[in-house]
Design a protein around this motif. Structure first.
Motif, PDB file in Angstrom:
ATOM      1  N   LEU A  39       0.740  -1.196   0.151  1.00 55.24           N
ATOM      2  CA  LEU A  39       0.097  -0.163   0.109  1.00 55.24           C
ATOM      3  C   LEU A  39       0.932   1.212  -0.072  1.00 55.24           C
ATOM      4  N   SER A  40       1.925   1.189   0.845  1.00 59.81           N
ATOM      5  CA  SER A  40       2.772   2.666   0.862  1.00 59.81           C
ATOM      6  C   SER A  40       3.779   2.737  -0.461  1.00 59.81           C
ATOM      7  N   LYS A  41       3.864   1.536  -1.019  1.00 62.07           N
ATOM      8  CA  LYS A  41       4.518   1.623  -2.287  1.00 62.07           C
ATOM      9  C   LYS A  41       3.540   2.265  -3.460  1.00 62.07           C
ATOM     10  N   TRP A  42       2.487   1.701  -3.476  1.00 60.14           N
ATOM     11  CA  TRP A  42       1.397   2.347  -4.498  1.00 60.14           C
ATOM     12  C   TRP A  42       1.181   3.700  -4.076  1.00 60.14           C
ATOM     13  N   ARG A  43       1.139   4.085  -2.859  1.00 61.04           N
ATOM     14  CA  ARG A  43       0.713   5.644  -2.597  1.00 61.04           C
ATOM     15  C   ARG A  43       1.877   6.496  -2.937  1.00 61.04           C
ATOM     16  N   SER A  44       3.125   6.187  -2.798  1.00 63.04           N
ATOM     17  CA  SER A  44       4.373   6.723  -2.897  1.00 63.04           C
ATOM     18  C   SER A  44       5.156   6.894  -4.314  1.00 63.04           C
ATOM     19  N   PHE A  45       4.677   5.913  -5.111  1.00 54.25           N
ATOM     20  CA  PHE A  45       5.180   5.943  -6.372  1.00 54.25           C
ATOM     21  C   PHE A  45       4.509   6.621  -7.463  1.00 54.25           C
ATOM     22  N   HIS A  46       5.171   7.531  -8.356  1.00 55.48           N
ATOM     23  CA  HIS A  46       4.541   8.420  -8.897  1.00 55.48           C
ATOM     24  C   HIS A  46       4.980   8.413 -10.440  1.00 55.48           C
ATOM     25  N   GLN A  47       4.586   8.621 -11.511  1.00 54.63           N
ATOM     26  CA  GLN A  47       5.261   8.495 -12.763  1.00 54.63           C
ATOM     27  C   GLN A  47       4.550   9.392 -13.861  1.00 54.63           C
ATOM     28  N   PHE A  48       5.098   9.963 -14.507  1.00 55.11           N
ATOM     29  CA  PHE A  48       4.544  10.839 -15.596  1.00 55.11           C
ATOM     30  C   PHE A  48       5.316  11.078 -16.999  1.00 55.11           C
TER      31      PHE A  48
ATOM     32  N   LEU B 211      -4.685  10.092  -7.852  1.00 53.24           N
ATOM     33  CA  LEU B 211      -5.316  11.079  -9.044  1.00 53.24           C
ATOM     34  C   LEU B 211      -4.351  10.723 -10.351  1.00 53.24           C
ATOM     35  N   THR B 212      -5.041  10.610 -11.368  1.00 47.42           N
ATOM     36  CA  THR B 212      -4.456  10.784 -12.578  1.00 47.42           C
ATOM     37  C   THR B 212      -4.706  12.043 -13.556  1.00 47.42           C
ATOM     38  N   ILE B 213      -3.652  12.857 -13.812  1.00 40.45           N
ATOM     39  CA  ILE B 213      -3.837  14.124 -14.318  1.00 40.45           C
ATOM     40  C   ILE B 213      -3.518  14.070 -15.645  1.00 40.45           C
ATOM     41  N   GLY B 214      -4.119  14.720 -16.665  1.00 40.21           N
ATOM     42  CA  GLY B 214      -3.672  14.753 -18.135  1.00 40.21           C
ATOM     43  C   GLY B 214      -4.003  16.162 -18.611  1.00 40.21           C
ATOM     44  N   PHE B 215      -3.171  16.603 -19.578  1.00 43.25           N
ATOM     45  CA  PHE B 215      -3.396  18.006 -20.118  1.00 43.25           C
ATOM     46  C   PHE B 215      -2.676  18.071 -21.815  1.00 43.25           C
ATOM     47  N   VAL B 216      -3.382  18.769 -22.317  1.00 43.57           N
ATOM     48  CA  VAL B 216      -2.915  18.794 -23.791  1.00 43.57           C
ATOM     49  C   VAL B 216      -3.245  20.456 -24.189  1.00 43.57           C
ATOM     50  N   TYR B 217      -2.567  20.980 -25.067  1.00 47.77           N
ATOM     51  CA  TYR B 217      -2.541  22.350 -25.607  1.00 47.77           C
ATOM     52  C   TYR B 217      -1.949  22.407 -27.002  1.00 47.77           C
TER      53      TYR B 217
ATOM     54  N   GLN C  22      -7.899  19.978 -19.945  1.00 52.25           N
ATOM     55  CA  GLN C  22      -7.035  19.301 -18.609  1.00 52.25           C
ATOM     56  C   GLN C  22      -8.446  18.360 -18.296  1.00 52.25           C
ATOM     57  N   PHE C  23      -7.784  17.130 -17.685  1.00 53.72           N
ATOM     58  CA  PHE C  23      -8.435  15.977 -17.304  1.00 53.72           C
ATOM     59  C   PHE C  23      -8.121  15.383 -15.797  1.00 53.72           C
ATOM     60  N   LYS C  24      -8.779  15.016 -15.173  1.00 49.73           N
ATOM     61  CA  LYS C  24      -8.287  14.403 -13.863  1.00 49.73           C
ATOM     62  C   LYS C  24      -9.356  13.287 -13.681  1.00 49.73           C
ATOM     63  N   CYS C  25      -8.652  12.139 -13.102  1.00 48.57           N
ATOM     64  CA  CYS C  25      -9.449  10.756 -12.815  1.00 48.57           C
ATOM     65  C   CYS C  25      -8.838  10.295 -11.637  1.00 48.57           C
ATOM     66  N   PRO C  26      -9.880  10.356 -10.501  1.00 52.99           N
ATOM     67  CA  PRO C  26      -9.547   9.923  -9.377  1.00 52.99           C
ATOM     68  C   PRO C  26      -9.219   8.534  -9.405  1.00 52.99           C
ATOM     69  N   LEU C  27      -8.155   8.042  -8.662  1.00 51.41           N
ATOM     70  CA  LEU C  27      -7.633   6.570  -8.402  1.00 51.41           C
ATOM     71  C   LEU C  27      -7.262   5.923  -9.843  1.00 51.41           C
ATOM     72  N   GLY C  28      -6.961   6.868 -10.571  1.00 45.64           N
ATOM     73  CA  GLY C  28      -6.731   6.372 -12.127  1.00 45.64           C
ATOM     74  C   GLY C  28      -7.626   5.776 -12.783  1.00 45.64           C
ATOM     75  N   MET C  29      -8.793   5.964 -12.649  1.00 47.00           N
ATOM     76  CA  MET C  29      -9.929   5.304 -13.180  1.00 47.00           C
ATOM     77  C   MET C  29      -9.777   6.017 -14.592  1.00 47.00           C
ATOM     78  N   GLY C  30      -9.981   4.798 -15.508  1.00 43.65           N
ATOM     79  CA  GLY C  30      -9.993   5.296 -17.170  1.00 43.65           C
ATOM     80  C   GLY C  30      -8.583   5.556 -17.623  1.00 43.65           C
ATOM     81  N   SER C  31      -7.461   5.303 -16.899  1.00 42.84           N
ATOM     82  CA  SER C  31      -5.986   5.492 -17.289  1.00 42.84           C
ATOM     83  C   SER C  31      -5.296   4.274 -17.232  1.00 42.84           C
ATOM     84  N   ASN C  32      -4.128   4.147 -17.945  1.00 42.79           N
ATOM     85  CA  ASN C  32      -3.330   2.972 -17.826  1.00 42.79           C
ATOM     86  C   ASN C  32      -1.782   3.232 -18.078  1.00 42.79           C
ATOM     87  N   PHE C  33      -0.853   3.052 -17.273  1.00 49.51           N
ATOM     88  CA  PHE C  33       0.495   3.264 -17.358  1.00 49.51           C
ATOM     89  C   PHE C  33       1.650   2.157 -17.270  1.00 49.51           C
TER      90      PHE C  33
END
Length: 338
Positions: free
Chosen positions: A41-50, A72-78, A91-102
């Motif tokens: 759980l700590s590994k999931w909460r503390s690992f970030h990727q972009f 949260l998963t965040i995306g933007f394009v301009y 801009q897009f925001k997906c709580p708990l990464g719903m709708g995203s894949n990394f």
């Protein structure tokens, strides 16, 4: 190198000639500052990727980013049209990464965000080494852009640095490569090869500081008959090693630490960027801005990405100075709590 994390649970550190096949972060021996082993759980909460893909030309500038910060998963394009000053941004925001894949495979994987009829997708291919950006928005905007690191050959910046008392960050940076593809939008329809567009790319992941900031600069283009790209940062990836570098015709030139001088209250005023070793001396004139603010208590971000033109000089050791004259690029000023 097949995996970033070694059998003893520690990362390989340093600047690498190639790219790890897998960022196997779950195998990291993650501990609290007092030495207690931390679980899944700590590994999931503390690992970030972009991941970020940028387009640069005098006619059209664009950027797309995806960030997974666990909660949260965040995306933007301009897209920005310098001549008219017109801009499209979403801009897009997906709580708990719903709708995203990394994917955790920097050279052979997909990161994407889907929300309604909107898609932001970043593809990394290993055969050939190609990066692709695909954006499809519900307003009809479509970006399909790609570049190759093989023709001509390109040497990316690939490194892993210790972070804070118990973390690490892996980063892979590319700038100064030709870009092909097409853009269809309310700003017009464009063939990126005809625009002589350039691209830059950032793939980063790790156990980052809980609260951090950074400044960043990147440019891509052609000067004095040479392809040039630049990647400089301050405030991140600076423990033992730095990601600071530039590229001349695809060949990487390492740079020491750098200093960004600017007015934080007026970020569209001129910036000055100098390296400690004297290799880089640049001035930046802003033309436009993409910014986001988010404050959810446990998560916060104050992000400014500014696009404009660089002028100055690069001084590679043993070579003639390279003059930079009004080349388009980006600077950033970001605070993040995650």
């Amino acid at each position: 190198m097949q995996q970033l994390i070694q059998p003893n649970g520690q990362p390989h550190y340093g600047i690498f000639p190639g790219t790890p096949a897998t960022i196997n972060y779950r195998d990291f021996d993650f501990r609290s500052p007092m030495g207690r082993r931390l679980g899944a759980l700590s590994k999931w909460r503390s690992f970030h990727q972009f991941q970020y893909f940028g387009l640069i030309s005098p006619t059209l500038i664009g950027g797309c980013a995806l960030a997974d910060v666990s909660l949260l998963t965040i995306g933007f394009v301009y897209l920005y049209h310098p001549e008219s000053g017109r801009m499209i941004e979403r801009q897009f925001k997906c709580p708990l990464g719903m709708g995203s894949n990394f994917s955790q495979t920097p050279n052979d994987g997909v990161c994407e965000l889907r929300q309604g009829r909107n898609l932001l997708r970043l593809e990394n291919g290993s055969a050939p080494f190609e990066k692709r950006l695909l954006v499809e928005l519900d307003d009809g905007t479509r970006i399909d852009a790609r570049f190759s690191e093989e023709q001509p050959a390109f040497q990316p910046m690939s490194l892993c640095t210790p972070t804070a008392v118990n973390g690490w960050v892996y980063a892979r940076k590319v700038a100064g490569v030709h870009c092909s593809g097409e853009v269809r939008s309310a700003l017009g329809n464009y063939d990126l090869r005809e625009l002589n567009a350039y691209a830059h790319h950032d793939w980063s992941a790790g156990y980052m500081r809980r609260e951090t900031f950074w400044n960043w600069a990147c440019l891509s283009g052609e000067t004095e008959g040479r392809r040039v790209g630049l990647n400089l940062s301050c405030g991140v990836n600076e423990t033992s090693f730095t990601e600071n570098c530039y590229w001349l015709d695809g060949q990487l030139v390492k740079v020491d630490t750098v200093r960004f001088e600017f007015d934080r209250d007026h970020p569209l005023q001129p910036w000055t960027i100098r390296s400690y070793d004297g290799q880089v001396e640049l001035h930046f004139e802003a033309h436009g801005l993409h910014q986001e603010r988010l404050n959810l208590g446990v998560l916060a971000s104050n992000f400014k990405q500014i696009f404009g033109r660089f002028s100055g000089v690069l001084r590679p050791a043993g070579q003639a100075e390279v003059r930079i004259e009004n080349l388009w690029g980006f600077v950033e000023d970001q605070y993040a709590k995650w």
